[in-house]
Design a protein around this motif. Sequence first.
Motif, PDB file in Angstrom:
ATOM      1  N   GLY A  42      -3.511   3.701   4.462  1.00  9.53           N
ATOM      2  CA  GLY A  42      -4.582   2.862   3.915  1.00  9.53           C
ATOM      3  C   GLY A  42      -4.832   1.642   4.590  1.00  9.53           C
ATOM      4  O   GLY A  42      -4.544   1.671   5.847  1.00  9.53           O
ATOM      5  N   GLU A  43      -5.569   0.576   4.326  1.00 15.57           N
ATOM      6  CA  GLU A  43      -6.043  -0.535   5.031  1.00 15.57           C
ATOM      7  C   GLU A  43      -4.794  -1.546   4.927  1.00 15.57           C
ATOM      8  O   GLU A  43      -4.082  -1.950   6.199  1.00 15.57           O
ATOM      9  N   ALA A  44      -4.621  -2.180   3.944  1.00 17.76           N
ATOM     10  CA  ALA A  44      -3.629  -3.270   3.988  1.00 17.76           C
ATOM     11  C   ALA A  44      -3.530  -3.442   2.322  1.00 17.76           C
ATOM     12  O   ALA A  44      -4.105  -3.009   1.628  1.00 17.76           O
ATOM     13  N   PRO A  45      -2.237  -3.986   2.057  1.00 17.30           N
ATOM     14  CA  PRO A  45      -1.981  -4.123   0.442  1.00 17.30           C
ATOM     15  C   PRO A  45      -2.892  -5.106  -0.094  1.00 17.30           C
ATOM     16  O   PRO A  45      -3.520  -5.944   0.447  1.00 17.30           O
ATOM     17  N   GLY A  46      -3.015  -4.908  -1.512  1.00 17.89           N
ATOM     18  CA  GLY A  46      -3.715  -5.629  -2.440  1.00 17.89           C
ATOM     19  C   GLY A  46      -2.857  -6.634  -3.006  1.00 17.89           C
ATOM     20  O   GLY A  46      -1.591  -6.609  -2.822  1.00 17.89           O
ATOM     21  N   GLU A  49       0.217  -4.856  -4.688  1.00 18.77           N
ATOM     22  CA  GLU A  49       1.031  -4.214  -3.631  1.00 18.77           C
ATOM     23  C   GLU A  49       1.906  -5.516  -2.906  1.00 18.77           C
ATOM     24  O   GLU A  49       3.023  -5.303  -2.916  1.00 18.77           O
ATOM     25  N   PRO A  55       3.288  -0.123  -1.427  1.00 17.68           N
ATOM     26  CA  PRO A  55       2.022   0.281  -1.050  1.00 17.68           C
ATOM     27  C   PRO A  55       1.598   1.137  -2.354  1.00 17.68           C
ATOM     28  O   PRO A  55       2.051   1.860  -3.000  1.00 17.68           O
ATOM     29  N   PHE A  56      -0.076   0.992  -2.437  1.00 15.20           N
ATOM     30  CA  PHE A  56      -0.733   1.748  -3.517  1.00 15.20           C
ATOM     31  C   PHE A  56      -0.181   1.735  -4.787  1.00 15.20           C
ATOM     32  O   PHE A  56       0.062   2.580  -5.387  1.00 15.20           O
ATOM     33  N   ALA A  60      -6.379   0.920  -6.785  1.00 10.19           N
ATOM     34  CA  ALA A  60      -6.870   1.988  -5.689  1.00 10.19           C
ATOM     35  C   ALA A  60      -5.514   3.199  -5.626  1.00 10.19           C
ATOM     36  O   ALA A  60      -5.724   4.242  -5.557  1.00 10.19           O
ATOM     37  N   ASN A  82       0.185   1.843   5.491  1.00  8.91           N
ATOM     38  CA  ASN A  82      -0.992   1.122   5.583  1.00  8.91           C
ATOM     39  C   ASN A  82      -1.177   0.663   7.112  1.00  8.91           C
ATOM     40  O   ASN A  82      -0.012   0.442   7.805  1.00  8.91           O
ATOM     41  N   HIS A 156     -11.641   5.360   1.580  1.00 10.00           N
ATOM     42  CA  HIS A 156     -10.463   4.633   0.855  1.00 10.00           C
ATOM     43  C   HIS A 156     -10.865   5.129  -0.531  1.00 10.00           C
ATOM     44  O   HIS A 156     -12.014   4.630  -0.966  1.00 10.00           O
TER      45      HIS A 156
HETATM   46  N1  URA Z   1      -5.516  -0.443  -0.499  1.00  6.57           N
HETATM   47  C1  URA Z   1      -5.058  -0.074   0.631  1.00  6.57           C
HETATM   48  O1  URA Z   1      -5.573   0.050   1.630  1.00  6.57           O
HETATM   49  N2  URA Z   1      -3.516  -0.110   0.667  1.00  6.57           N
HETATM   50  C2  URA Z   1      -2.654  -0.342  -0.472  1.00  6.57           C
HETATM   51  O2  URA Z   1      -1.404  -0.357  -0.212  1.00  6.57           O
HETATM   52  C3  URA Z   1      -3.484  -0.838  -1.741  1.00  6.57           C
HETATM   53  C4  URA Z   1      -4.765  -0.740  -1.751  1.00  6.57           C
END
Ligand code: URA
Length: 188
Positions: A42-46, A49, A55-56, A60, A82, A156
């Motif tokens: 993925g991109e980055a933690p929200g 997270e 993660p995730f 999402a 991520n 995504h």
């Molecule tokens: N979106 C992401 O890209 N990564 C995550 O871990 C959660 C949401």
Amino acid sequence: MPTLTLDTLKEKLRDWKAIAIAKHANPVLGEGNPHATILFIGEAPGEQEDRQGRPFVGPAGKFLDELLASIGLKQEDVYISNVVKFRPPGNRDPTPEEKDACMPWLKMEIALIKPKVIVPLGRHALGHFFQKLSITNAHGKPQKLTDDVTVFPIYHPAAALHNGNLRQSLFDDFKALKQFLEERGKKT
Ligand code: URA
């Protein structure tokens, strides 16, 4: 020097403060099956997270669970990580500097897991492998990375939470991923 494992990587990430967001957010390394054939990125933690250090696990992640279930998989079957290991404030896009600074962590995860199929979720993860490909054109189409490794880009899951039209596209791409894995399995 101790052998590098995913656990030691996690410990090292805890002490790593090379970028500003690392000083204000919790570290989130990847999780899942350390011997997985498939790696999702993925991109980055929200927000969720960041809170849980995993993660995730937020909205999402719930949709990712649904997508995985649609092809008979669970998060524990695959490995999920991520590009950026810390939540950018307010969920803004990660900067190029943050992505570059975090790149060695992702590279080390890939080196340890040795996945055969890498699924970049969205443009930030796709850009890690192919800077010139756009997610709009490349999603759902396998791209050869090396003789052993294929990159299979998919939108995504969070994008579909904001744009309902993408939902079906994501389910279609997961179906195509399943077919690709089955075809690939016949060759090994
Ligand atoms: N979106 C992401 O890209 N990564 C995550 O871990 C959660 C949401």
